[in-house]
Scaffold this motif. Structure first.
Motif, PDB file in Angstrom:
ATOM      1  N   GLU A  65      40.858  44.887  48.508  1.00 54.76           N
ATOM      2  CA  GLU A  65      42.121  44.446  47.928  1.00 54.76           C
ATOM      3  C   GLU A  65      42.251  42.936  47.692  1.00 54.76           C
ATOM      4  O   GLU A  65      42.923  42.524  46.743  1.00 54.76           O
ATOM      5  N   PRO A  66      41.696  42.067  48.541  1.00 43.40           N
ATOM      6  CA  PRO A  66      41.870  40.622  48.292  1.00 43.40           C
ATOM      7  C   PRO A  66      41.428  40.242  46.882  1.00 43.40           C
ATOM      8  O   PRO A  66      40.442  40.766  46.362  1.00 43.40           O
ATOM      9  N   VAL A  67      42.171  39.340  46.248  1.00 43.62           N
ATOM     10  CA  VAL A  67      41.861  38.898  44.891  1.00 43.62           C
ATOM     11  C   VAL A  67      40.729  37.876  44.942  1.00 43.62           C
ATOM     12  O   VAL A  67      40.883  36.789  45.491  1.00 43.62           O
ATOM     13  N   ASN A  68      39.590  38.254  44.363  1.00 48.13           N
ATOM     14  CA  ASN A  68      38.434  37.349  44.429  1.00 48.13           C
ATOM     15  C   ASN A  68      37.366  37.789  43.446  1.00 48.13           C
ATOM     16  O   ASN A  68      37.392  38.904  42.916  1.00 48.13           O
ATOM     17  N   GLY A  69      36.419  36.889  43.208  1.00 46.97           N
ATOM     18  CA  GLY A  69      35.225  37.202  42.449  1.00 46.97           C
ATOM     19  C   GLY A  69      34.026  36.881  43.318  1.00 46.97           C
ATOM     20  O   GLY A  69      34.137  36.115  44.284  1.00 46.97           O
ATOM     21  N   LEU A  70      32.872  37.447  42.995  1.00 46.79           N
ATOM     22  CA  LEU A  70      31.701  37.274  43.857  1.00 46.79           C
ATOM     23  C   LEU A  70      30.420  37.333  43.037  1.00 46.79           C
ATOM     24  O   LEU A  70      30.272  38.192  42.164  1.00 46.79           O
ATOM     25  N   ALA A  71      29.525  36.414  43.332  1.00 44.48           N
ATOM     26  CA  ALA A  71      28.167  36.459  42.788  1.00 44.48           C
ATOM     27  C   ALA A  71      27.239  36.802  43.952  1.00 44.48           C
ATOM     28  O   ALA A  71      27.138  36.042  44.911  1.00 44.48           O
ATOM     29  N   ALA A  72      26.613  37.951  43.894  1.00 44.23           N
ATOM     30  CA  ALA A  72      25.766  38.413  44.992  1.00 44.23           C
ATOM     31  C   ALA A  72      24.436  37.665  45.001  1.00 44.23           C
ATOM     32  O   ALA A  72      24.022  37.097  43.977  1.00 44.23           O
ATOM     33  N   PRO A  73      23.739  37.660  46.148  1.00 38.35           N
ATOM     34  CA  PRO A  73      22.443  36.967  46.232  1.00 38.35           C
ATOM     35  C   PRO A  73      21.408  37.481  45.229  1.00 38.35           C
ATOM     36  O   PRO A  73      20.500  36.760  44.843  1.00 38.35           O
ATOM     37  N   ASP A  74      21.555  38.755  44.787  1.00 37.79           N
ATOM     38  CA  ASP A  74      20.586  39.313  43.826  1.00 37.79           C
ATOM     39  C   ASP A  74      21.014  39.085  42.378  1.00 37.79           C
ATOM     40  O   ASP A  74      20.377  39.591  41.450  1.00 37.79           O
ATOM     41  N   GLY A  75      22.106  38.329  42.166  1.00 36.91           N
ATOM     42  CA  GLY A  75      22.508  37.976  40.812  1.00 36.91           C
ATOM     43  C   GLY A  75      23.573  38.858  40.191  1.00 36.91           C
ATOM     44  O   GLY A  75      24.035  38.585  39.076  1.00 36.91           O
ATOM     45  N   ARG A  76      23.999  39.898  40.878  1.00 33.44           N
ATOM     46  CA  ARG A  76      25.028  40.768  40.333  1.00 33.44           C
ATOM     47  C   ARG A  76      26.410  40.104  40.434  1.00 33.44           C
ATOM     48  O   ARG A  76      26.662  39.332  41.350  1.00 33.44           O
ATOM     49  N   ILE A  77      27.280  40.448  39.479  1.00 27.78           N
ATOM     50  CA  ILE A  77      28.620  39.887  39.416  1.00 27.78           C
ATOM     51  C   ILE A  77      29.636  40.948  39.831  1.00 27.78           C
ATOM     52  O   ILE A  77      29.569  42.097  39.373  1.00 27.78           O
ATOM     53  N   PHE A  78      30.578  40.545  40.684  1.00 23.82           N
ATOM     54  CA  PHE A  78      31.609  41.459  41.161  1.00 23.82           C
ATOM     55  C   PHE A  78      32.985  40.819  41.006  1.00 23.82           C
ATOM     56  O   PHE A  78      33.137  39.608  41.163  1.00 23.82           O
ATOM     57  N   ILE A  79      33.965  41.645  40.709  1.00 22.84           N
ATOM     58  CA  ILE A  79      35.358  41.265  40.893  1.00 22.84           C
ATOM     59  C   ILE A  79      35.953  42.313  41.824  1.00 22.84           C
ATOM     60  O   ILE A  79      35.520  43.464  41.834  1.00 22.84           O
ATOM     61  N   THR A  80      36.909  41.924  42.623  1.00 22.48           N
ATOM     62  CA  THR A  80      37.469  42.869  43.573  1.00 22.48           C
ATOM     63  C   THR A  80      38.455  43.815  42.894  1.00 22.48           C
ATOM     64  O   THR A  80      38.987  43.518  41.820  1.00 22.48           O
ATOM     65  N   ARG A  81      38.671  44.947  43.543  1.00 24.02           N
ATOM     66  CA  ARG A  81      39.649  45.900  43.020  1.00 24.02           C
ATOM     67  C   ARG A  81      41.026  45.239  42.925  1.00 24.02           C
ATOM     68  O   ARG A  81      41.778  45.476  41.971  1.00 24.02           O
ATOM     69  N   GLY A  82      41.339  44.396  43.910  1.00 21.90           N
ATOM     70  CA  GLY A  82      42.614  43.693  43.882  1.00 21.90           C
ATOM     71  C   GLY A  82      42.769  42.839  42.638  1.00 21.90           C
ATOM     72  O   GLY A  82      43.846  42.792  42.030  1.00 21.90           O
TER      73      GLY A  82
END
Length: 228
Positions: A65-82
């Motif tokens: 739920e927290p509002v955030n974005g993330l770049a994983a160590p393997d290069g994948r891009i994520f945005i949170t469900r929140g």
């Protein structure tokens, strides 16, 4: 050789922590994420892909739920469900969400996401080494000083990464035809979106720079690019 143990052991520990942390992070992301499939948002991703001369940009939704974005160590891009929920509710526009993805792409392109994991293990090794050394001269408070010094160093490096990723995102968004307006607009509403409250620690102790300073830096970039 025995004299080197206080240095060698923390380094070995740091390597082990890096391997374990990387594995644990990727495993958690695999278990708690799904591919972003949104026909309405696909054209926005395609504009970023064209600007980067890539066939496509893949984004995943991290189911927290927290509002955030993330770049994983393997290069994948994520945005949170929140964060995605804010987009679906209309609180965040497609262009503003694109600015988050561009920022995370910057972390990947500049090597921040992998380095941060290494930095994390290095910080633990630094704490151990400094703590072992300082405790000989400052019994009781040596480990505390070592931990505090490592935290300050990590915060400073992280803030530098954020500015660099902001600049990358600004350049990418400009090339893709969005301009920096969505990036600034998102920053202006970021504290509200993340539920930030008064009484936060000073910005120099945080991993991210002050929002107003990030906005000012982006405006300076825009002015410089407009008046070469």
């Amino acid at each position: 050789m025995l004299k080197m143990l206080p240095i060698l052991l923390p380094l070995l520990y740091g390597l082990m922590i890096y391997k374990f942390s990387s594995w644990r992070t990727l495993k958690e992301l695999d278990q708690q994420s799904t591919k972003l499939k949104d026909a309405a948002f696909t054209p926005t991703l395609e504009r970023l892909a064209v600007a980067l001369e890539l066939p496509q940009i893949s984004v995943n939704i991290y189911e927290i739920e927290p509002v955030n974005g993330l770049a994983a160590p393997d290069g994948r891009i994520f945005i949170t469900r929140g964060f995605y929920n804010k987009f679906e509710s209309g609180e965040v526009s497609a262009d503003e969400l694109a600015s988050v993805i561009a920022h995370e792409l910057g972390h990947v392109a500049l090597g921040h996401s992998r380095r941060r994991m290494i930095d994390f293990s290095g910080q633990n090794a630094l704490r151990m080494a400094l703590g072992a050394i300082l405790s000989r001269f400052l019994p009781g408070i040596g480990p505390w000083i070592a931990s505090h010094a490592a935290n300050l160093l990590a915060a400073r490096l992280s803030r530098s990464d954020e500015y660099e990723a902001d600049e990358y995102a600004a350049a990418l968004l400009t090339k893709a035809g969005f301009g920096v307006a969505p990036q600034i607009a998102l920053f202006e509403k970021l504290e509200h979106l993340t539920g930030a409250v008064a009484g936060k620690p000073p910005a120099w102790l945080l991993s991210h720079p002050k929002t107003e300073e990030r906005i000012a830096a982006i405006r300076q970039l825009e002015a410089r690019w407009s008046n070469p």
